[in-house]
Design a protein around this motif. Structure first.
Motif, mmCIF file in Angstrom:
data_model
loop_
_atom_site.group_PDB
_atom_site.id
_atom_site.type_symbol
_atom_site.label_atom_id
_atom_site.label_comp_id
_atom_site.label_asym_id
_atom_site.label_seq_id
_atom_site.Cartn_x
_atom_site.Cartn_y
_atom_site.Cartn_z
ATOM 1 N N SER A 95 41.047 45.706 46.002
ATOM 2 C CA SER A 95 42.222 45.660 45.348
ATOM 3 C C SER A 95 42.898 44.748 46.357
ATOM 4 O O SER A 95 43.016 44.599 47.294
ATOM 5 N N GLY A 96 44.320 44.757 45.881
ATOM 6 C CA GLY A 96 45.389 43.276 46.411
ATOM 7 C C GLY A 96 44.583 42.391 46.596
ATOM 8 O O GLY A 96 45.183 41.720 47.945
ATOM 9 N N TYR A 120 37.033 33.357 35.174
ATOM 10 C CA TYR A 120 38.358 33.825 35.067
ATOM 11 C C TYR A 120 38.356 36.113 34.753
ATOM 12 O O TYR A 120 37.573 36.045 35.320
ATOM 13 N N PHE A 121 39.969 36.826 35.695
ATOM 14 C CA PHE A 121 39.741 37.732 35.617
ATOM 15 C C PHE A 121 39.507 38.468 34.669
ATOM 16 O O PHE A 121 40.039 38.573 33.279
ATOM 17 N N VAL A 122 39.056 39.302 34.633
ATOM 18 C CA VAL A 122 37.804 40.339 33.430
ATOM 19 C C VAL A 122 39.569 41.526 33.411
ATOM 20 O O VAL A 122 39.353 41.917 32.497
ATOM 21 N N GLU A 123 40.266 41.356 34.136
ATOM 22 C CA GLU A 123 41.087 42.319 34.585
ATOM 23 C C GLU A 123 42.576 42.292 35.230
ATOM 24 O O GLU A 123 42.643 41.009 34.017
ATOM 25 N N ASP A 124 42.822 42.855 36.086
ATOM 26 C CA ASP A 124 44.175 42.405 36.375
ATOM 27 C C ASP A 124 44.048 40.927 37.630
ATOM 28 O O ASP A 124 42.974 41.450 38.025
ATOM 29 N N PRO A 125 44.219 40.094 37.919
ATOM 30 C CA PRO A 125 44.953 38.811 39.186
ATOM 31 C C PRO A 125 44.421 39.533 40.606
ATOM 32 O O PRO A 125 44.909 38.360 41.515
ATOM 33 N N ASN A 126 44.825 40.987 40.720
ATOM 34 C CA ASN A 126 44.595 41.761 41.715
ATOM 35 C C ASN A 126 43.942 42.281 42.135
ATOM 36 O O ASN A 126 43.713 43.298 43.014
ATOM 37 N N GLU A 142 33.511 43.445 49.682
ATOM 38 C CA GLU A 142 34.417 44.286 50.441
ATOM 39 C C GLU A 142 34.526 42.376 50.294
ATOM 40 O O GLU A 142 34.475 42.073 50.367
ATOM 41 N N LEU A 143 36.245 42.679 51.631
ATOM 42 C CA LEU A 143 36.383 41.107 51.700
ATOM 43 C C LEU A 143 37.297 41.310 53.237
ATOM 44 O O LEU A 143 37.980 42.707 53.232
#
Length: 187
Positions: free
Chosen positions: A27-28, A89-95, A115-116
């Protein structure tokens, strides 16, 4: 009968954008920081990457709000560069680091960043729709051993077969173009 076939086909396609049970996207997530060139450090091998060295992925924005994807690698056997152009493309939201990517028309597969390095965006651990697809990406062709150990442990904990990992060579192929995006238009 046609409706049943259509529903079964749609269900099959949507299954490719799922993710392994123990994988959770980050997330984030900030797409603008993720854009650019990434070096493939390690992967579980597939026919579409077999025998390739100096593999990179270049991500840039598309006019429709999606992401252009240009994957390149050098085939020592054929002695030339191979590339694949796609879109994501995003599957959920862009965050959320959870995208669907396509290199073959309407068929999409999951691209899950689990992980990022959120401080500097220097490495990413990426899964596909199941535990057969796994990548370690980095901004440079060399990465610290601690990151590799973290990648292997996190992948193993999530059910990936780390004994099958291939570590990608980045020194033996001729230099690729300075601007991979200029190699062709992204889909």
């Amino acid at each position: 009968m046609r409706m049943l076939l259509l529903l079964v086909s749609l269900w099959g396609l949507s299954g490719c954008t799922g993710m392994p049970d123990k994988v959770t996207p980050v997330s984030g997530f900030e797409l603008n920081r993720y854009l650019g060139t990434w070096y493939e450090i390690a992967r579980l091998d597939h026919s579409f990457e077999a025998g390739l060295s100096q593999v990179t992925a270049h991500y840039s924005m598309r006019e429709d709000g999606g992401v252009s994807v240009l994957n390149r690698g050098f085939s020592a056997e054929d002695k030339h560069w191979q590339q694949a152009q796609g879109k994501a493309y995003f599957v959920e939201d862009p965050n959320t680091g959870y995208l669907k990517v396509s290199f073959f028309g309407p068929f999409y597969g999951a691209y899950v960043i689990f992980e990022l390095d959120k401080q500097d965006y220097q490495y990413a651990f990426v899964s596909g729709p199941d535990t057969d697809y796994l990548w370690l990406l980095a901004r440079t062709p060399d990465i610290e051993q601690e990151v590799i150990q973290k990648f292997e442990q996190m992948a193993k904990d999530r059910g990936f077969n780390i004994d099958q990992l291939i570590y990608v060579e980045h020194a033996s192929a001729p230099k690729q173009q300075a601007n991979p995006a200029s190699a062709g238009s992204a889909e």
